[in-house]
Design a protein around this motif. Structure first.
Motif, short mmCIF file in Angstrom:
data_model
loop_
_atom_site.label_atom_id
_atom_site.label_comp_id
_atom_site.label_asym_id
_atom_site.label_seq_id
_atom_site.Cartn_x
_atom_site.Cartn_y
_atom_site.Cartn_z
N HIS A 52 15.84 -18.49 10.96
CA HIS A 52 15.24 -19.80 11.18
C HIS A 52 13.76 -19.62 11.51
O HIS A 52 13.32 -18.53 11.92
N PRO A 54 10.32 -21.90 13.50
CA PRO A 54 10.02 -23.07 14.31
C PRO A 54 9.55 -24.26 13.49
O PRO A 54 9.79 -25.42 13.85
N TYR A 55 8.87 -23.97 12.36
CA TYR A 55 8.30 -25.01 11.51
C TYR A 55 8.01 -24.38 10.16
O TYR A 55 7.76 -23.17 10.08
N HIS A 56 8.06 -25.15 9.11
CA HIS A 56 7.83 -24.59 7.78
C HIS A 56 6.37 -24.72 7.33
O HIS A 56 6.08 -24.71 6.13
N TRP A 139 15.63 -20.61 17.29
CA TRP A 139 16.48 -21.73 17.73
C TRP A 139 17.79 -21.13 18.23
O TRP A 139 18.58 -20.62 17.44
N GLY A 165 13.06 -34.82 13.84
CA GLY A 165 12.77 -33.42 14.10
C GLY A 165 13.35 -32.91 15.41
O GLY A 165 12.88 -31.90 15.94
N VAL A 167 15.60 -30.82 16.59
CA VAL A 167 16.38 -29.77 15.95
C VAL A 167 17.66 -29.47 16.72
O VAL A 167 18.77 -29.48 16.15
N ASP A 243 18.16 -26.07 10.35
CA ASP A 243 16.97 -26.17 9.52
C ASP A 243 16.79 -27.55 8.90
O ASP A 243 15.68 -27.91 8.49
N VAL A 246 14.09 -29.12 10.87
CA VAL A 246 12.83 -28.40 11.04
C VAL A 246 11.79 -28.98 10.08
O VAL A 246 12.04 -29.16 8.89
#
Length: 507
Positions: A52, A54-56, A139, A165, A167, A243, A246
């Motif tokens: 995973h 934290p952010y894409h 996560w 968001g 998550v 995800d 995310v």
């Protein structure tokens, strides 16, 4: 106890980012004849905390950078159906390719920061000047959060959390929803739906996008959970579900689909979904030409006209897949395949969604798929080194029988000569030879190409759809499979994993 220690050795080598050691541990498990589903379950358990992010997306020094999606879970999904599509002696090679990759796929976030080695430091040529740290779990796993109320309200609440968001809360709520066994199928359909509606709204000169990956991950979660059994698949949910929430998340293309169905088709989802009439060859050719050569409003008009004329949505999707295959065929340089290949996998995933679930909003997604491929075609047309190429038989190919022609094709695929591979495939098709050995050859070559199992998945997608498509021009999917396997970007020695597997098992 021996089984436990063998899986502990596999886990140790994976977390140490040791590809050779992890593969050796896998080979030992295979030689012990451990069940494939058991091995897959353990590999998912091992990597689930570490795939995973934290952010894409990152915004470093004012420049937007994409943070990549996990390919481990996608590779594990495809390893199961590929077993029956490749030559029998290669049936476990797709699984071996996944285990070869997993040590390089851990913790993409820190790879992109230059803090850990792996696939993405290799992809972006990031220098790592330190001993590999333990991968980071961004996560943590969670316990279920059980909600009261009608199922529709609970699903709406979960999807609202995803859109906002949130998550961990969204993940907890989904775990609670999965405990409602009588309604589990609707819950899984909504998981896939949440992935399918998340598609970027532009491509040209962008570098941050979803490319449909949320839907690919949702499908992998569902298919692996079904294969392993939901009572023992919590780690599969952990690997896939968080995800969905995310960021960034893009829903504007799906919003377009909603408004088209509401405003131009009078909101008649249920009635239109019952239509089954096929497209005529002329209608199919028109739609392919419109998607690949014209602007989005023309695509929408063409789709609306076909639906109003009684054509079946699933049959229209078959034609969209032909258009997507054509975009792959017009992709040239190895680094240019990202948009064309991901667009095709989205169409493949949507076909699976149609064939698997009776979700009430799947008609709207037809417009998402068509728009996705239309934007991909525009992107490719305006990117250097792409374009239409003539397909002409290689010297001497037309005089070959079926078997030597397939042998030459596989050698050409593995030598990474896409134009010749497409031409040999076309020669085989024109000769009228049996299609089944051709499908097996294309699948086997896709499985041999290593260092990123997501790419063997893309070769499989085209073959899966060829076998179920009703499109008049469905053989274009076989040409695109050859083009993709030989042409897409490779990393390092693309045959190293195959050679190690062949040596270990005396092939």
């Amino acid at each position: 106890m021996a089984i436990t220690s063998d899986y502990a050795r596999l886990e140790e080598r994976i977390l140490a980012r040791d590809q050779v050691g992890a593969s050796a541990a896998l080979y030992e498990l295979i030689k012990q004849k451990r069940p494939v589903t058991e091995i897959v379950s353990q590999t998912v358990r091992i990597h689930a905390p570490y795939t995973h992010v934290p952010y894409h997306q990152r915004l470093d020094d004012g420049v937007v950078k994409f943070v990549n999606n996990d390919h481990c879970l996608l590779g594990e999904r495809v390893a199961l159906p590929l077993m029956s599509m490749v030559r029998p002696e290669l049936s476990l090679l797709p699984l071996a390719q996944v285990v070869w990759y997993i040590p390089t796929g851990l913790d993409p976030w820190n790879q992109l920061l230059g803090k850990a080695p792996g696939h993405y430091t290799r992809l972006y040529e990031i220098k790592v000047d330190q001993a590999p740290p333990k991968p980071e779990a961004h996560w943590p796993d969670q316990e279920p959060l059980r909600l009261d109320g009608p199922l529709a309200e609970r699903l709406n609440h979960w999807l609202t959390l995803v859109q906002r968001g949130e998550v961990l809360t969204a993940y907890r709520v989904f775990l609670g929803l999965m405990e409602d066994a009588p309604n589990r199928r609707q819950v899984l359909a909504h998981l896939a739906f949440a992935g399918l509606i998340d598609v970027q709204d532009r491509m040209l000169h962008n570098r941050s996008y979803t490319t449909g990956h949320k839907s690919f991950r949702a499908r992998a979660t569902i298919e692996l959970g079904e294969a392993l059994g939901w009572n023992t698949a919590h780690h599969v949910l952990y690997a896939g579900v968080p995800d969905m929430a995310v960021g960034p998340r893009w829903y504007s293309t799906y919003e377009m689909g909603c408004n088209v169905v509401q405003n131009l088709l009078d909101g008649r989802d249920a009635d239109l979904l019952r239509q089954e009439a096929p497209l005529t060859p002329a209608e199919e050719a028109m739609l392919v030409e419109t998607i690949t050569r014209q602007r989005e409003w023309s695509v929408i008009e063409a789709m609306v006209a076909l639906l109003k004329a009684g054509r079946g949505p699933r049959r229209i999707l078959d034609a969209i897949q032909v258009a997507s295959a054509q975009v792959i065929l017009e992709t040239g340089a190895p680094n240019n395949f990202s948009m064309s290949q991901h667009g095709y996998e989205y169409c493949n995933t949507l076909g699976w969604f149609y064939d698997t679930f009776e979700h009430p909003h799947r008609l709207k997604l037809l417009f998402v798929a068509a728009s996705f491929i239309n934007r991909a075609a525009e992107h490719q047309a305006n990117t250097p080194d792409n374009g239409r190429r003539a397909i002409t038989p290689p010297p001497g190919a037309e005089s070959l029988g079926a078997r030597p022609l397939l042998e030459r094709l596989e050698a050409t695929l593995l030598a990474l000569r896409p134009d010749e591979a497409v031409a040999l495939t076309a020669t085989y098709l024109k000769a009228g030879f049996d299609r089944a050995p051709l499908v097996e050859t294309l699948a086997s070559a896709a499985a041999k190409v290593g260092n990123d199992p997501h790419n063997q998945e893309l070769g499989l997608c085209l073959l899966e759809d060829y076998l179920r498509s009703t499109a008049a021009d469905r053989e274009r999917l076989l040409l695109a499979s050859a083009q993709h396997t030989a042409g897409h970007r490779k990393y390092g020695d693309h045959l190293e994993s195959y050679r190690r597997f062949a040596e270990a098992f005396g092939l």
